[in-house]
Every structure is written in structure tokens, then in C-alpha cells.
Design an enzyme around this catalytic site. Structure first.
Site, PDB file in Angstrom:
ATOM      1  N   CYS A  58      -1.840  -2.536   7.754  1.00  0.00           N
ATOM      2  CA  CYS A  58      -1.748  -3.524   6.671  1.00  0.00           C
ATOM      3  C   CYS A  58      -0.406  -4.252   6.626  1.00  0.00           C
ATOM      4  O   CYS A  58      -0.359  -5.432   6.257  1.00  0.00           O
ATOM      5  CB  CYS A  58      -2.067  -2.862   5.336  1.00  0.00           C
ATOM      6  SG  CYS A  58      -3.806  -2.347   5.259  1.00  0.00           S
ATOM      7  N   HIS A  85     -17.383   2.528   0.629  1.00  0.00           N
ATOM      8  CA  HIS A  85     -16.879   1.302   1.280  1.00  0.00           C
ATOM      9  C   HIS A  85     -17.246   1.273   2.765  1.00  0.00           C
ATOM     10  O   HIS A  85     -17.273   2.311   3.436  1.00  0.00           O
ATOM     11  CB  HIS A  85     -15.352   1.218   1.121  1.00  0.00           C
ATOM     12  CG  HIS A  85     -14.789  -0.101   1.521  1.00  0.00           C
ATOM     13  ND1 HIS A  85     -14.098  -0.284   2.696  1.00  0.00           N
ATOM     14  CD2 HIS A  85     -14.834  -1.314   0.913  1.00  0.00           C
ATOM     15  CE1 HIS A  85     -13.735  -1.556   2.787  1.00  0.00           C
ATOM     16  NE2 HIS A  85     -14.162  -2.201   1.711  1.00  0.00           N
ATOM     17  N   HIS A 111     -10.532   6.821   1.543  1.00  0.00           N
ATOM     18  CA  HIS A 111      -9.153   6.735   1.042  1.00  0.00           C
ATOM     19  C   HIS A 111      -9.074   5.674  -0.035  1.00  0.00           C
ATOM     20  O   HIS A 111      -9.909   4.756  -0.085  1.00  0.00           O
ATOM     21  CB  HIS A 111      -8.192   6.392   2.197  1.00  0.00           C
ATOM     22  CG  HIS A 111      -8.439   5.022   2.761  1.00  0.00           C
ATOM     23  ND1 HIS A 111      -9.445   4.762   3.674  1.00  0.00           N
ATOM     24  CD2 HIS A 111      -7.841   3.827   2.518  1.00  0.00           C
ATOM     25  CE1 HIS A 111      -9.441   3.477   3.966  1.00  0.00           C
ATOM     26  NE2 HIS A 111      -8.491   2.883   3.274  1.00  0.00           N
ATOM     27  N   HIS A 116     -10.567   0.638  -2.815  1.00  0.00           N
ATOM     28  CA  HIS A 116     -11.944   0.599  -2.320  1.00  0.00           C
ATOM     29  C   HIS A 116     -12.933   1.252  -3.280  1.00  0.00           C
ATOM     30  O   HIS A 116     -12.652   2.313  -3.832  1.00  0.00           O
ATOM     31  CB  HIS A 116     -12.036   1.364  -0.993  1.00  0.00           C
ATOM     32  CG  HIS A 116     -11.164   0.821   0.101  1.00  0.00           C
ATOM     33  ND1 HIS A 116     -11.207  -0.493   0.508  1.00  0.00           N
ATOM     34  CD2 HIS A 116     -10.232   1.428   0.892  1.00  0.00           C
ATOM     35  CE1 HIS A 116     -10.340  -0.669   1.490  1.00  0.00           C
ATOM     36  NE2 HIS A 116      -9.734   0.474   1.745  1.00  0.00           N
ATOM     37  N   LYS A 146      -6.744  -5.022  -3.105  1.00  0.00           N
ATOM     38  CA  LYS A 146      -7.504  -5.555  -1.974  1.00  0.00           C
ATOM     39  C   LYS A 146      -8.437  -4.491  -1.440  1.00  0.00           C
ATOM     40  O   LYS A 146      -8.209  -3.298  -1.641  1.00  0.00           O
ATOM     41  CB  LYS A 146      -6.552  -6.042  -0.879  1.00  0.00           C
ATOM     42  CG  LYS A 146      -5.685  -4.935  -0.309  1.00  0.00           C
ATOM     43  CD  LYS A 146      -4.725  -5.473   0.723  1.00  0.00           C
ATOM     44  CE  LYS A 146      -3.878  -4.381   1.345  1.00  0.00           C
ATOM     45  NZ  LYS A 146      -4.622  -3.336   2.045  1.00  0.00           N
ATOM     46  N   ASP A 180       0.789  -1.242   0.000  1.00  0.00           N
ATOM     47  CA  ASP A 180       0.000   0.000   0.000  1.00  0.00           C
ATOM     48  C   ASP A 180       0.823   1.295   0.000  1.00  0.00           C
ATOM     49  O   ASP A 180       0.515   2.238   0.753  1.00  0.00           O
ATOM     50  CB  ASP A 180      -0.969   0.013   1.204  1.00  0.00           C
ATOM     51  CG  ASP A 180      -1.975  -1.131   1.172  1.00  0.00           C
ATOM     52  OD1 ASP A 180      -1.929  -1.955   0.239  1.00  0.00           O
ATOM     53  OD2 ASP A 180      -2.805  -1.219   2.096  1.00  0.00           O
ATOM     54  N   ASP A 212      -4.357  -0.843  -1.923  1.00  0.00           N
ATOM     55  CA  ASP A 212      -5.658  -0.684  -1.267  1.00  0.00           C
ATOM     56  C   ASP A 212      -6.591  -0.076  -2.325  1.00  0.00           C
ATOM     57  O   ASP A 212      -6.240   0.928  -2.967  1.00  0.00           O
ATOM     58  CB  ASP A 212      -5.479   0.260  -0.064  1.00  0.00           C
ATOM     59  CG  ASP A 212      -6.415  -0.055   1.088  1.00  0.00           C
ATOM     60  OD1 ASP A 212      -6.719  -1.243   1.321  1.00  0.00           O
ATOM     61  OD2 ASP A 212      -6.834   0.898   1.783  1.00  0.00           O
TER      62      ASP A 212
HETATM   63  C1  VGL Z   1      -4.634   0.711   5.601  1.00  0.00           C
HETATM   64  C2  VGL Z   1      -6.263   1.481   7.016  1.00  0.00           C
HETATM   65  C3  VGL Z   1      -7.207   1.322   6.034  1.00  0.00           C
HETATM   66  C4  VGL Z   1      -3.192   0.373   5.384  1.00  0.00           C
HETATM   67  C5  VGL Z   1      -5.576   0.533   4.606  1.00  0.00           C
HETATM   68  O1  VGL Z   1      -2.746   0.300   4.223  1.00  0.00           O
HETATM   69  O2  VGL Z   1      -2.483   0.157   6.394  1.00  0.00           O
HETATM   70  N1  VGL Z   1      -4.985   1.182   6.801  1.00  0.00           N
HETATM   71  N2  VGL Z   1      -6.845   0.849   4.834  1.00  0.00           N
HETATM   72 ZN    ZN Z   2      -8.209   0.834   3.253  1.00  0.00          ZN
END
Ligand code: VGL
Ligand code: ZN
Length: 217
Positions: free
Chosen positions: A164, A61, A90, A57, A115, A15, A55
Site C-alpha cells: 500500500c 472481502h 485482515h 474491509h 479504503k 495503514d 484498510d
Molecule cells: C495491505 C495487503 C492487503 C497494506 C493492505 O496495507 O499494504 N497489504 N491489504
Molecule cells: Zn487489505
């Protein structure tokens, strides 16, 4: 100390996207500090296998506070009997904040695993979604992809160290991979989680390393 990287080891870059940078929608503390080092590591071709997670979404979401009237980002809700943190919107599919970070040369990547695209389920780990309909967390297919290439060991870096990156490293170990976390190649959303993150990693046998120790075998 120098760590020789086996040809059976994979680097998982989690990410590294503009929305997780300090001015982004879901800022990680000093998230931009890891960008040049990850770029250098990819160019060095130390790893024979390199995967990135992204990431990704849909609008609305379930993990977005904006999807729950009256709720604010960073509050917790109960979702399918488990606690779910609500985040600012995000990494919305197709937006600039969701791209793989443009300051990294991603050409050495073998695969990108998107994901979090199920509207009703969050996915912190690159390996498994957070919740499953009958308890078991559905696989993303990443473990099988790695195993079919002969990978038995992973190095997990990226963002966020307390979310993550941590979940991906923990799942790696639970799914039978040896796991390492180059500490300086990750940053947290919440810096005061660092001590707890170290404890959790060491308790699961996940080795904490530094980027400068990584050398090709
Ligand atoms: C993440 C919170 C929500 C991450 C992703 O990449 O750590 N944290 N979505
Ligand atoms: Zn996320």
C-alpha cells in the site's frame, strides 16, 4: 542532509493498524519498529497537512483467501483480468486489528481515508481502487482533497512498503504530486522485495529519504 518541509507538503500515513504488526493477521516484517518514530513525527508538527489511510474491509472481502474455497493466503488469482494476491483475513471493519494503531497520538490528523470497503474490489493505494468496472481505477477523492488544500508534494510512510505504501506513492506521482518515501518509516510484508521497491520508486522519480532529514521550512 536535511530536507525542509514546505507548507504545501502533506504526510500520508498508510495503514498503521494492529493487523499489520508482527503478531497481527497480516504481519509486516518489523512493522512495530515504525510506530514510535511516526508518533514522534506527528507530535513534531513538521507537516502542515497530515492524512492517514485505514484498510477497512467488510467480512468476506474478495481479497481474503477465505472467500475463495481451496485457496490459501499469498496465492494469486485472476480478478477482472488482473492478478490479485489473496491475503489472510485482515482489517475487518470494527475489529481491534483494524483500528488506527493505539500507541500513536493521532490528534494532528486532518483526515482519515478508509479504503478497501467495496466487498468486490481491493484498494492498495490511498488514491485509487485497484480495479474499475471499465478499466479506469475509481478515485477515492484523496487527490482532490489534497489539491484543494494547496498540496503539491507528499511524503508517504507506513505499511506495507511493498504494497500500500508503494502503490500510494506511485499513484501520487501519476496524479501530479512530487513524492518522497522516508524509507525508515515503512516496513514490507515481504522483506526480499526491498531491492525491487527501491528500483520501482527511483524509476518513477520518487525520492527515498530518511525521517531524520525532515525539518520544517
Ligand atoms: C495491505 C495487503 C492487503 C497494506 C493492505 O496495507 O499494504 N497489504 N491489504
Ligand atoms: Zn487489505
Amino acid at each position: 542532509m536535511s530536507q525542509l518541509i514546505s507548507p504545501r507538503a502533506a504526510l500520508i500515513v498508510v495503514d498503521v493498524q494492529p493487523d499489520f504488526m508482527p503478531c497481527g493477521a497480516l504481519a509486516c516484517h518489523e512493522g512495530d519498529a515504525i510506530v514510535p518514530s511516526i508518533d514522534r513525527l506527528l507530535r513534531s508538527r513538521v507537516f502542515r497537512h497530515v492524512v492517514a489511510t485505514q484498510d477497512w474491509h467488510p467480512r468476506g472481502h474478495v481479497s481474503f483467501a477465505s472467500s475463495h474455497p481451496g485457496r490459501a493466503p499469498f496465492e494469486q488469482i485472476d480478478l477482472y483480468g488482473q492478478s490479485q494476491t489473496l491475503w489472510p483475513d485482515h482489517c475487518v471493519q470494527g475489529t481491534p486489528g483494524a483500528e488506527l494503531h493505539p500507541a500513536i497520538d493521532w490528534s494532528p490528523l486532518d483526515a482519515v481515508l478508509r479504503k478497501g470497503s467495496d466487498p468486490g474490489v481491493d484498494s492498495y493505494s490511498g488514491f485509487r481502487e485497484n480495479h474499475g468496472p471499465a478499466g479506469a481505477r475509481p478515485s477515492t477523492g484523496l487527490a482532490g482533497w489534497l489539491r484543494e488544500r494547496g498540496v503539491d508534494e507528499v511524503f508517504v510512510c507506513g505499511l506495507a512498503r511493498d504494497v500500500c505504501v508503494l502503490w500510494t506513492a506511485q499513484d501520487a506521482v501519476e496524479l501530479g504530486f512530487r513524492a518522497h518515501l522516508p524509507w525508515d518509516l515503512s516496513r514490507p510484508v515481504t522483506p526480499d522485495t526491498d531491492a525491487a521497491t527501491r528500483v520501482a520508486l527511483l524509476a518513477q522519480g520518487i525520492a527515498i529519504t530518511e525521517a531524520s532529514e525532515l525539518r520544517r521550512e
